[in-house]
Scaffold this active site. Structure first.
Site, PDB file in Angstrom:
ATOM      1  N   LYS A 293     -73.046  50.705 -46.807  1.00  0.00           N
ATOM      2  CA  LYS A 293     -73.615  52.052 -46.829  1.00  0.00           C
ATOM      3  C   LYS A 293     -73.582  52.616 -45.414  1.00  0.00           C
ATOM      4  O   LYS A 293     -74.195  52.064 -44.495  1.00  0.00           O
ATOM      5  CB  LYS A 293     -75.045  52.026 -47.354  1.00  0.00           C
ATOM      6  CG  LYS A 293     -75.690  53.403 -47.468  1.00  0.00           C
ATOM      7  CD  LYS A 293     -77.093  53.311 -48.048  1.00  0.00           C
ATOM      8  CE  LYS A 293     -77.749  54.667 -48.166  1.00  0.00           C
ATOM      9  NZ  LYS A 293     -79.121  54.586 -48.715  1.00  0.00           N
TER      10      LYS A 293
ATOM     11  N   LYS B 135     -70.804  53.250 -50.219  1.00  0.00           N
ATOM     12  CA  LYS B 135     -71.412  54.577 -50.197  1.00  0.00           C
ATOM     13  C   LYS B 135     -71.322  55.140 -48.779  1.00  0.00           C
ATOM     14  O   LYS B 135     -71.706  54.445 -47.835  1.00  0.00           O
ATOM     15  CB  LYS B 135     -72.879  54.469 -50.642  1.00  0.00           C
ATOM     16  CG  LYS B 135     -73.630  55.785 -50.720  1.00  0.00           C
ATOM     17  CD  LYS B 135     -75.075  55.572 -51.156  1.00  0.00           C
ATOM     18  CE  LYS B 135     -75.814  56.884 -51.268  1.00  0.00           C
ATOM     19  NZ  LYS B 135     -77.241  56.710 -51.626  1.00  0.00           N
TER      20      LYS B 135
END
Length: 331
Positions: A197, A249
């Protein structure tokens, strides 16, 4: 001049031929719908920065979940927005906290018909907006945060979550959550690890979606966009700690990272990617200005994420796309 002997265009000539030879296909079950539920609302509230997306009441969340399940969407990722916030995000672990109540609502309404996922992070619940507990100097205390994550995991599992989404990017978070779940006998609850992320500028509209209180940024714990190889290290650690699925992400600006993870033989769990709020908002804004064909851009963006290797895609277009796929509509 001689005519070409190789004619690849033959396989692009008609829609039927293109469908026949397509290497990448979207299916409704590949898609996960992120959803927001806000404690203080009496009716759904539209988000200015994300056209078509709303903050739900508990009742409207249930109705939207039923619609998503009917469309064939594979799962729901739920984010909660409490009325009261404090330094340690107390509402995240209270049985009557908005996220846990919403999970229980959905477990009763659509449980068994979909995969119910819960965002396991403190940023929506803290008055400072960070993903963890702060030290006196204002830095996030990794290990103190892990205890809060353990408690969150147990609360979310008890409320009905099938998967808990460890999104805070604390070191050791997957292992801590797995141990906490196992200690209370919640061995069937899975861990959906946000393995890679990044500290992205494209989270901007999400701040509106969760009424973020954040001052500053999260670059001291989310990954540096300049770095590539550390994503494999992060994912490997999560798998070693017991992750059942892993996620990259954002998605569209990190397709190289996604391809690395999905193509790594050591990654033996399903790989997901999250088409985040800013990626959604860019396409909607450009389409609203007449600069791009919205429907084609939506489909192309999701196809690119699948093509890069994602088995599962989180997207705010999940229901619309699933409905059109099931209806056999051309894009």
């Amino acid at each position: 001049m001689p005519f070409p002997t190789e004619r690849p265009r033959r396989l692009r000539r008609t829609p039927a031929i293109r469908r026949l030879v397509a290497q990448t296909r979207l299916h409704p079950a590949d898609l996960v719908l992120p959803m927001f539920v806000k404690e203080s609302l009496t009716q759904p509230q539209a988000l200015q920065s994300m056209p078509g997306v709303v903050q739900h009441t508990r009742d409207s969340l249930k109705a939207a979940a039923v619609e998503a399940v009917a469309a064939g969407v594979g799962g729901l990722m739920i984010f909660g927005i409490p009325t009261e916030r404090d330094a340690v995000g107390s509402a995240a672990t209270e049985p009557d906290g908005i996220l846990n109540l919403a999970l229980a609502d959905l477990a009763a309404e659509v449980g068994g018909d979909t995969v119910l996922m819960a965002d396991l992070c403190l940023d929506e619940f803290t008055d400072h907006g960070h993903c963890g507990v702060l030290r006196a100097d204002g830095a996030v205390d990794n290990d103190a945060t892990l205890q809060r994550y353990r408690d969150m995991a147990v609360a979310q599992s008890a409320a009905g979550a099938d998967l808990v989404g460890t999104s805070g990017m604390m070191d050791g978070q997957v292992g801590a959550v797995r141990a906490a779940l196992d200690a209370v006998g919640a061995t069937d609850t899975g861990v959906f690890a946000y393995g890679a992320k990044y500290a992205s500028a494209f989270y901007g509209p999400f701040r509106e979606a969760v009424d973020s209180a954040l001052v500053g940024d999260r670059r001291s714990y989310q990954q540096d966009p300049a770095n590539r190889t550390e994503a494999r290290r992060e994912v490997a650690l999560d798998i070693a700690e017991g992750a059942d699925l892993v996620m990259v992400k954002p998605a569209m600006s990190y397709l190289d990272i996604l391809a690395d993870i999905a193509g790594d033989p050591a990654v033996t769990v399903p790989v997901a990617a999250y088409q985040i709020s800013g990626e959604y908002a860019m396409i909607e804004a450009a389409a609203a200005n007449g600069w791009i064909d919205r429907d084609r851009a939506v489909f192309e963006s999701l196809t690119s994420i699948k093509r890069a290797g994602a088995q599962i895609v989180l997207t705010y277009w999940a229901v619309e796309v699933a409905q059109r796929l099931r209806g056999g509509q051309e894009w």
